[in-house]
Design a protein around this motif. Structure first.
Motif, PDB file in Angstrom:
ATOM      1  N   SER A  32       0.772  -0.974  -0.024  1.00 37.39           N
ATOM      2  CA  SER A  32      -0.119   0.258  -0.084  1.00 37.39           C
ATOM      3  C   SER A  32       0.853   1.197  -0.066  1.00 37.39           C
ATOM      4  CB  SER A  32      -0.821  -0.091   1.300  1.00 37.39           C
ATOM      5  OG  SER A  32      -0.002  -0.043   2.453  1.00 37.39           O
ATOM      6  N   ASP A  33       1.998   1.241   0.517  1.00 39.80           N
ATOM      7  CA  ASP A  33       2.799   2.381   0.639  1.00 39.80           C
ATOM      8  C   ASP A  33       4.337   1.800   0.908  1.00 39.80           C
ATOM      9  OD1 ASP A  33       2.502   5.670   1.869  1.00 39.80           O
ATOM     10  OD2 ASP A  33       3.850   4.993   0.567  1.00 39.80           O
ATOM     11  N   HIS A  34       5.450   2.720   0.922  1.00 42.11           N
ATOM     12  CA  HIS A  34       6.619   2.081   1.382  1.00 42.11           C
ATOM     13  C   HIS A  34       7.503   3.107   2.406  1.00 42.11           C
ATOM     14  CE1 HIS A  34       8.931   3.947  -2.379  1.00 42.11           C
ATOM     15  NE2 HIS A  34       9.265   4.569  -1.241  1.00 42.11           N
ATOM     16  N   LEU A  35       8.297   2.496   3.066  1.00 38.83           N
ATOM     17  CA  LEU A  35       9.271   3.370   3.844  1.00 38.83           C
ATOM     18  C   LEU A  35      10.820   2.974   3.153  1.00 38.83           C
ATOM     19  CD1 LEU A  35       8.327   2.337   7.511  1.00 38.83           C
ATOM     20  CD2 LEU A  35       7.684   4.310   6.240  1.00 38.83           C
ATOM     21  N   ASN A  36      11.366   3.985   2.511  1.00 33.90           N
ATOM     22  CA  ASN A  36      12.761   3.744   1.905  1.00 33.90           C
ATOM     23  C   ASN A  36      13.766   4.150   2.831  1.00 33.90           C
ATOM     24  OD1 ASN A  36      14.979   4.024   0.315  1.00 33.90           O
ATOM     25  ND2 ASN A  36      14.274   5.892  -0.945  1.00 33.90           N
ATOM     26  N   LEU A  37      14.062   2.789   3.457  1.00 34.57           N
ATOM     27  CA  LEU A  37      15.077   2.830   4.494  1.00 34.57           C
ATOM     28  C   LEU A  37      16.602   2.935   3.968  1.00 34.57           C
ATOM     29  CD1 LEU A  37      13.474   1.191   7.196  1.00 34.57           C
ATOM     30  CD2 LEU A  37      13.716   3.408   6.810  1.00 34.57           C
ATOM     31  N   SER A  72      -9.424 -11.710  -0.679  1.00 34.32           N
ATOM     32  CA  SER A  72      -8.841 -11.764   0.850  1.00 34.32           C
ATOM     33  C   SER A  72      -7.533 -11.147   0.703  1.00 34.32           C
ATOM     34  CB  SER A  72      -8.806 -13.431   0.762  1.00 34.32           C
ATOM     35  OG  SER A  72      -7.533 -13.733  -0.016  1.00 34.32           O
ATOM     36  N   LEU A  73      -7.139 -10.645  -0.280  1.00 31.78           N
ATOM     37  CA  LEU A  73      -5.735  -9.930  -0.262  1.00 31.78           C
ATOM     38  C   LEU A  73      -5.468  -8.883   1.010  1.00 31.78           C
ATOM     39  CD1 LEU A  73      -4.729  -9.912  -4.091  1.00 31.78           C
ATOM     40  CD2 LEU A  73      -3.379 -10.921  -2.149  1.00 31.78           C
ATOM     41  N   ASP A  74      -4.616  -9.135   1.702  1.00 29.41           N
ATOM     42  CA  ASP A  74      -4.180  -7.940   2.776  1.00 29.41           C
ATOM     43  C   ASP A  74      -3.213  -7.043   2.000  1.00 29.41           C
ATOM     44  OD1 ASP A  74      -5.216  -7.987   5.180  1.00 29.41           O
ATOM     45  OD2 ASP A  74      -4.211  -9.547   5.943  1.00 29.41           O
ATOM     46  N   GLU A  75      -3.230  -6.044   2.498  1.00 33.13           N
ATOM     47  CA  GLU A  75      -2.082  -4.858   2.259  1.00 33.13           C
ATOM     48  C   GLU A  75      -1.107  -4.514   3.226  1.00 33.13           C
ATOM     49  OE1 GLU A  75      -4.287  -0.633   1.614  1.00 33.13           O
ATOM     50  OE2 GLU A  75      -4.472  -2.037   0.200  1.00 33.13           O
ATOM     51  N   GLY A  76      -0.211  -3.970   2.968  1.00 37.65           N
ATOM     52  CA  GLY A  76       0.701  -3.267   4.029  1.00 37.65           C
ATOM     53  C   GLY A  76       1.833  -2.567   3.357  1.00 37.65           C
ATOM     54  N   VAL A  77       2.454  -1.551   4.585  1.00 41.70           N
ATOM     55  CA  VAL A  77       3.518  -0.976   4.252  1.00 41.70           C
ATOM     56  C   VAL A  77       5.083  -1.761   4.143  1.00 41.70           C
ATOM     57  CG1 VAL A  77       5.070   0.978   5.034  1.00 41.70           C
ATOM     58  CG2 VAL A  77       2.709   0.882   5.286  1.00 41.70           C
ATOM     59  N   TYR A  78       5.750  -1.578   2.971  1.00 42.82           N
ATOM     60  CA  TYR A  78       7.140  -2.252   2.864  1.00 42.82           C
ATOM     61  C   TYR A  78       7.953  -1.440   3.037  1.00 42.82           C
ATOM     62  CZ  TYR A  78      10.540  -4.682  -0.053  1.00 42.82           C
ATOM     63  OH  TYR A  78      11.729  -5.340  -0.534  1.00 42.82           O
ATOM     64  N   ALA A  79       9.100  -1.984   3.900  1.00 44.06           N
ATOM     65  CA  ALA A  79      10.051  -1.172   4.196  1.00 44.06           C
ATOM     66  C   ALA A  79      11.299  -1.643   3.392  1.00 44.06           C
ATOM     67  CB  ALA A  79      10.608  -1.207   5.820  1.00 44.06           C
ATOM     68  N   GLN A  80      11.950  -0.810   2.626  1.00 43.61           N
ATOM     69  CA  GLN A  80      13.321  -1.520   1.928  1.00 43.61           C
ATOM     70  C   GLN A  80      14.432  -0.988   2.880  1.00 43.61           C
ATOM     71  OE1 GLN A  80      14.068  -0.261  -2.418  1.00 43.61           O
ATOM     72  NE2 GLN A  80      16.153  -1.046  -2.072  1.00 43.61           N
ATOM     73  N   PHE A  81      15.215  -2.252   3.288  1.00 41.48           N
ATOM     74  CA  PHE A  81      16.327  -1.612   3.829  1.00 41.48           C
ATOM     75  C   PHE A  81      17.491  -2.233   2.799  1.00 41.48           C
ATOM     76  CE2 PHE A  81      15.935  -1.817   8.606  1.00 41.48           C
ATOM     77  CZ  PHE A  81      14.508  -2.152   8.639  1.00 41.48           C
ATOM     78  N   VAL A 114       7.564   0.173  14.613  1.00 40.00           N
ATOM     79  CA  VAL A 114       7.175   1.399  15.287  1.00 40.00           C
ATOM     80  C   VAL A 114       6.986   2.365  14.168  1.00 40.00           C
ATOM     81  CG1 VAL A 114       8.157   3.283  16.708  1.00 40.00           C
ATOM     82  CG2 VAL A 114       8.221   0.905  17.372  1.00 40.00           C
ATOM     83  N   LEU A 115       7.680   2.401  13.105  1.00 44.80           N
ATOM     84  CA  LEU A 115       7.685   3.338  11.952  1.00 44.80           C
ATOM     85  C   LEU A 115       6.547   3.024  11.104  1.00 44.80           C
ATOM     86  CD1 LEU A 115      11.508   3.416  11.104  1.00 44.80           C
ATOM     87  CD2 LEU A 115      10.067   5.210  12.149  1.00 44.80           C
ATOM     88  N   MET A 156      14.562  -5.863   0.562  1.00 46.68           N
ATOM     89  CA  MET A 156      15.610  -5.399   0.225  1.00 46.68           C
ATOM     90  C   MET A 156      15.540  -4.962  -1.294  1.00 46.68           C
ATOM     91  SD  MET A 156      18.566  -7.993   1.519  1.00 46.68           S
ATOM     92  CE  MET A 156      18.443  -8.684   3.046  1.00 46.68           C
ATOM     93  N   SER A 157      14.280  -4.681  -1.697  1.00 45.18           N
ATOM     94  CA  SER A 157      14.289  -4.125  -3.185  1.00 45.18           C
ATOM     95  C   SER A 157      12.981  -3.303  -3.196  1.00 45.18           C
ATOM     96  CB  SER A 157      13.799  -5.478  -4.005  1.00 45.18           C
ATOM     97  OG  SER A 157      12.496  -5.918  -3.508  1.00 45.18           O
ATOM     98  N   THR A 158      12.465  -3.235  -4.322  1.00 46.71           N
ATOM     99  CA  THR A 158      11.038  -2.491  -4.650  1.00 46.71           C
ATOM    100  C   THR A 158      11.130  -0.891  -4.372  1.00 46.71           C
ATOM    101  OG1 THR A 158      10.226  -4.621  -4.265  1.00 46.71           O
ATOM    102  CG2 THR A 158       8.707  -2.675  -4.382  1.00 46.71           C
ATOM    103  N   ALA A 159      11.248  -0.402  -3.483  1.00 47.00           N
ATOM    104  CA  ALA A 159      10.921   1.221  -3.135  1.00 47.00           C
ATOM    105  C   ALA A 159      11.679   2.015  -4.180  1.00 47.00           C
ATOM    106  CB  ALA A 159      11.556   1.400  -1.677  1.00 47.00           C
ATOM    107  N   LEU A 160      13.144   1.528  -4.441  1.00 49.65           N
ATOM    108  CA  LEU A 160      13.978   2.587  -5.306  1.00 49.65           C
ATOM    109  C   LEU A 160      13.279   2.218  -6.684  1.00 49.65           C
ATOM    110  CD1 LEU A 160      17.520   2.039  -3.717  1.00 49.65           C
ATOM    111  CD2 LEU A 160      16.062   4.055  -3.431  1.00 49.65           C
ATOM    112  N   GLU A 161      12.909   1.057  -7.089  1.00 44.85           N
ATOM    113  CA  GLU A 161      12.233   0.939  -8.549  1.00 44.85           C
ATOM    114  C   GLU A 161      10.942   1.610  -8.548  1.00 44.85           C
ATOM    115  OE1 GLU A 161      13.381  -2.900  -6.944  1.00 44.85           O
ATOM    116  OE2 GLU A 161      13.132  -3.992  -8.679  1.00 44.85           O
TER     117      GLU A 161
END
Ligand SMILES: Nc1nc2[nH]c(I)nc2c(=O)[nH]1
Length: 269
Positions: A139-144, A176-185, A201-202, A209-214
């Motif tokens: 649904s959204d991302h945290l670009n870490l 039934s698909l859930d959604e969530g925030v993805y954090a790229q480390f 917490v964030l 380790m992928s996806t956000a930058l792309e």
């Protein structure tokens, strides 16, 4: 090679798209997909393969970091006559090749005429209900990574980066698909339990380790994005026992057929 001395990334993407057009005979690939861990089986279900090209024969792409992990660019004719481009040559940020290499696939997709970018990955789950093998819409991302794939005064809005419209379309296939925030480390190491708790917490539900930058590069290139994660393991510290690597691989393999069918049905919508 430093980023500043390399060829203009958009020129390189156009060269790659020109080679693709030449080698496949396909004028436009309307949809592009990057298939991460566990998602590889989807390509065969999308339609008829028109051509499959070793990635290193296309400008800007290199041999896969992990042998046997795809390493091709595949053109597939969809039932509606449009074409999909399956990019089996993802460069991960942790390979240290720079953000231009990480973004090359989605930029090539845009230069090849894509309107939609489907980004998939394997990741760790922070929600104990998401057992290994659970697909989750991003649904959204945290670009870490503390980096951007963009350079210069490229101020790009990232509201609705993971298209609400495409998520709703995906849920018409599987409500039934859930959604969530993805954090790229940055990786390549996994998170410590403390880092997983920090991500929680964030607001993260998934760590990878992928996806956000792309995704940022895909938005800048004007693509509408659908992101999907396959939870292949509980993130560090979430479950009492550490999952063995074999269990992680097994979870991906077991989920493969189901998530591949899901993805093919979404693309067919
Ligand atoms: N950062 C991160 N990346 C991953 N990829 C896979 I598969 N599992 C994980 C995980 O637990 N953390």
């Amino acid at each position: 090679m430093t980023e500043t001395t390399a060829q203009d990334p958009f020129e390189l993407a156009q060269q790659a798209a020109d080679v693709l057009r030449e080698r496949t005979g396909v004028a436009r690939h309307k949809i592009a997909l990057t298939l991460g861990s566990g998602w590889g089986g989807a390509a065969d279900l999308l339609g008829e393969t028109v051509a499959e090209i070793p990635a290193h024969e296309v400008p800007g792409f290199s041999k896969p970091a992990l042998e046997g992990h795809g390493g091709t660019l595949r053109s597939i004719r969809l039932p509606d006559g449009e074409h999909a481009l399956v990019i089996g040559a993802r460069t991960h940020f942790y390979e240290g090749k720079g953000v231009r290499a990480v973004s090359h696939g989605v930029r090539t997709a845009a230069a090849a005429g894509a309107q939609y970018m489907i980004l998939t990955n394997g990741c760790g789950g922070l929600n104990p209900d998401w057992v290994p093998g659970t697909p989750v819409l991003i649904s959204d991302h945290l670009n870490l990574t503390a980096r951007s794939p963009l350079e210069g005064a490229t101020f790009v809005d990232l509201t609705d980066l993971y298209s609400q419209r495409l998520r709703e379309l995906a849920r018409t296939v599987d409500p039934s698909l859930d959604e969530g925030v993805y954090a790229q480390f940055p990786g390549p190491h996994y998170e410590t339990p403390a880092e997983v708790q920090m991500a929680k917490v964030l607001g993260a539900d998934l760590v990878g380790m992928s996806t956000a930058l792309e995704a940022i590069a895909a938005r800048q290139a004007g693509l509408e994005i659908l992101g999907m994660s396959l939870v292949t393991n509980a993130a560090a510290g979430i479950s009492p026992e550490a999952l063995s690597h074999e269990e992680v691989l097994e979870a991906g393999r077991a989920a493969g057929p189901r998530i591949s069918r899901l993805l093919a049905e979404i693309v067919g919508k």
